[in-house]
Scaffold this motif. Structure first.
Motif, PDB file in Angstrom:
ATOM      1  N   MET A   1      67.843  84.607  48.252  1.00 13.13           N
ATOM      2  CA  MET A   1      67.489  83.240  48.609  1.00 13.13           C
ATOM      3  C   MET A   1      68.758  82.447  48.876  1.00 13.13           C
ATOM      4  O   MET A   1      69.693  82.474  48.077  1.00 13.13           O
ATOM      5  CB  MET A   1      66.699  82.580  47.474  1.00 13.13           C
ATOM      6  N   LYS A   2      68.791  81.737  49.959  1.00  6.29           N
ATOM      7  CA  LYS A   2      69.963  80.956  50.318  1.00  6.29           C
ATOM      8  C   LYS A   2      69.909  79.584  49.641  1.00  6.29           C
ATOM      9  O   LYS A   2      68.868  78.919  49.655  1.00  6.29           O
ATOM     10  CB  LYS A   2      70.024  80.771  51.834  1.00  6.29           C
ATOM     11  N   THR A   3      71.037  79.175  49.052  1.00  4.31           N
ATOM     12  CA  THR A   3      71.119  77.851  48.444  1.00  4.31           C
ATOM     13  C   THR A   3      72.476  77.229  48.750  1.00  4.31           C
ATOM     14  O   THR A   3      73.432  77.918  49.108  1.00  4.31           O
ATOM     15  CB  THR A   3      70.943  77.911  46.910  1.00  4.31           C
ATOM     16  N   PHE A   4      72.526  75.921  48.569  1.00  2.07           N
ATOM     17  CA  PHE A   4      73.759  75.156  48.792  1.00  2.07           C
ATOM     18  C   PHE A   4      74.014  74.293  47.574  1.00  2.07           C
ATOM     19  O   PHE A   4      73.093  73.680  47.024  1.00  2.07           O
ATOM     20  CB  PHE A   4      73.614  74.268  50.036  1.00  2.07           C
ATOM     21  N   ILE A   5      75.280  74.218  47.145  1.00  3.10           N
ATOM     22  CA  ILE A   5      75.682  73.322  46.058  1.00  3.10           C
ATOM     23  C   ILE A   5      76.894  72.532  46.522  1.00  3.10           C
ATOM     24  O   ILE A   5      77.870  73.116  47.015  1.00  3.10           O
ATOM     25  CB  ILE A   5      76.039  74.089  44.772  1.00  3.10           C
ATOM     26  N   GLY A   6      76.837  71.225  46.384  1.00  3.60           N
ATOM     27  CA  GLY A   6      77.973  70.384  46.740  1.00  3.60           C
ATOM     28  C   GLY A   6      78.120  69.231  45.778  1.00  3.60           C
ATOM     29  O   GLY A   6      77.145  68.810  45.141  1.00  3.60           O
ATOM     30  N   SER A   7      79.328  68.696  45.659  1.00  8.40           N
ATOM     31  CA  SER A   7      79.562  67.550  44.779  1.00  8.40           C
ATOM     32  C   SER A   7      80.547  66.604  45.432  1.00  8.40           C
ATOM     33  O   SER A   7      81.364  67.007  46.284  1.00  8.40           O
ATOM     34  CB  SER A   7      80.086  67.999  43.413  1.00  8.40           C
ATOM     35  N   GLY A   8      80.470  65.337  45.067  1.00  7.94           N
ATOM     36  CA  GLY A   8      81.375  64.338  45.607  1.00  7.94           C
ATOM     37  C   GLY A   8      81.585  63.217  44.618  1.00  7.94           C
ATOM     38  O   GLY A   8      80.737  62.955  43.763  1.00  7.94           O
ATOM     39  N   ILE A   9      82.729  62.537  44.741  1.00  8.39           N
ATOM     40  CA  ILE A   9      83.038  61.415  43.868  1.00  8.39           C
ATOM     41  C   ILE A   9      83.341  60.192  44.722  1.00  8.39           C
ATOM     42  O   ILE A   9      83.404  60.270  45.947  1.00  8.39           O
ATOM     43  CB  ILE A   9      84.228  61.730  42.942  1.00  8.39           C
ATOM     44  N   GLY A  10      83.521  59.045  44.072  1.00  3.76           N
ATOM     45  CA  GLY A  10      83.764  57.802  44.788  1.00  3.76           C
ATOM     46  C   GLY A  10      82.496  56.991  44.908  1.00  3.76           C
ATOM     47  O   GLY A  10      81.516  57.195  44.178  1.00  3.76           O
ATOM     48  N   GLY A  11      82.488  56.037  45.851  1.00  5.13           N
ATOM     49  CA  GLY A  11      81.285  55.263  46.119  1.00  5.13           C
ATOM     50  C   GLY A  11      80.150  56.165  46.549  1.00  5.13           C
ATOM     51  O   GLY A  11      80.369  57.301  46.996  1.00  5.13           O
TER      52      GLY A  11
END
Length: 363
Positions: free
Chosen positions: A1-11
């Motif tokens: 199964m294909k999945t995506f994980i991403g994270s970000g900071i700031g506003g």
């Protein structure tokens, strides 16, 4: 199964932009954000992915062995899953009106015995949420894993998000069917019934207020204090060592004590019903228990695509106190891609529990 994980900071806008870098045409987005960024993050995700379904919740995030309070985490699912998401409004008043719509979504899902899960995040009234969802999934093979929103700003109400909008007094959910493998759910607690533990009967309760007044017709605090051997004024502080809970066969369902009233009643984070059999639990060897859980997951799912977990805030605080939390989340990440949330309560199949870890593992 294909999945995506991403994270970000700031506003919120910048964090969403960073967290979704490389995310293309998801069928479902699950996201976690701080309280003050949830609404803008939900709106921004809807703007960027208007055709995608999305659910979100506030709270501390765990992503592949690290944790953060201020960033935004995004999980993406694609066209190798079948998805139906929604929101149950007014969960403290009349959540049953959502049942017909949920049943239609389940029929569209066409779930099998070990390929589907309901992932839910709610703001309150967890027992009602679990009852409503289980009335719909009973007999379908769909499992349930969920969390209670935690991390609300002082004086504000908990929030969840669905398709670009935020809601109070609500539950957001996503039914996910894995078309390429199995879906397994796991529940872990680090507490057990001690060999000398005695059963007690809940003889007087206020279920609406989640108050346990008496055990065996005696004030709950008196019974607890006598058996555990600590002053009544120290009972709340002892929740990491000796929470209370129902034990049914080999299953332990933990209830965290929130407060002790002057008359000896317990205000709890989970409802206790009259005539429930209650034990005072004891802390087990949590390092060994964690290792056993990871072994079980590895043996049960051969090719892990993604783990989504929920840890109770009390587990988080206890592990922080023990200087173990960083080790714990790194060990979880050793299994495969792992994203988690710290919740104020956990839902697992037909139960709302406290001080527990629950997770769903996609093959």
């Amino acid at each position: 199964m294909k999945t995506f994980i991403g994270s970000g900071i700031g506003g919120a806008s910048t964090a969403v932009e960073n967290a979704t870098s490389g995310l293309y045409l998801p069928s479902l987005i699950i996201f976690y954000a701080p309280y003050d960024k949830l609404a803008e993050a939900a709106s921004e995700l809807k703007r960027k992915y208007p055709q995608s379904q999305s659910i979100g919740v506030i709270g501390t995030k765990v992503i592949n062995g690290t944790s953060n309070d201020n960033g935004i985490v995004v999980v993406g699912f694609f066209d190798d899953v079948r998805v139906q998401a929604g929101v149950i409004k007014n969960v403290s008043k009349c959540p049953a009106v959502a049942i017909p719509g949920i049943l239609n979504q389940i029929a569209f899902l066409k779930s099998g015995e070990e390929d589907s899960v309901c992932i839910e995040y709610c703001t309150n009234n967890e027992e009602n949420v679990v009852t409503i969802l289980n009335s719909c999934i009973n007999g379908t093979g769909i499992k349930l894993v969920g969390a209670t929103a935690f991390g609300t700003a002082e004086g504000e109400k908990p929030l969840v998000a669905f398709n670009g909008e935020v809601y109070e007094d609500a539950c957001v959910y996503a039914f996910v069917k894995n078309n390429t493998g199995r879906v397994k759910v796991f529940k872990e607690n680090i507490y057990k019934k001690g060999k000398d533990s005695k059963p007690h009967c809940a003889t007087s309760v206020d279920t609406a207020a989640r108050v346990l007044k008496t055990l065996d017709d005696k004030a709950a605090a008196d019974v607890y204090s006598t058996e555990i051997g600590i002053p009544k004024g120290k009972i709340v502080d002892n929740v990491f060592k000796n929470p209370i809970g129902r034990v049914v066969d080999d299953e332990v369902f933990i209830t965290s004590i929130k407060d002790v009233y002057p008359g000896g009643a317990f205000e709890n984070y989970k409802r206790i019903n009259r005539n429930d059999c209650i034990y005072f639990l004891e802390l087990g060897d949590y390092r060994s228990i964690e290792e056993e859980t990871r072994t079980l997951i590895n043996e049960s799912v051969q090719h892990i695509s993604l783990i989504l977990s929920v840890d109770c805030i009390y587990r988080y605080l206890f592990y922080q106190q023990e200087d173990y939390f960083d080790t714990y989340i790194k060990d979880m990440a050793s299994l495969g891609k792992h994203v988690g949330i710290i919740g104020g309560g956990e839902q697992f199949n037909n139960q709302h529990v406290n001080q527990t870890m629950v997770c769903v593992v996609f093959e």
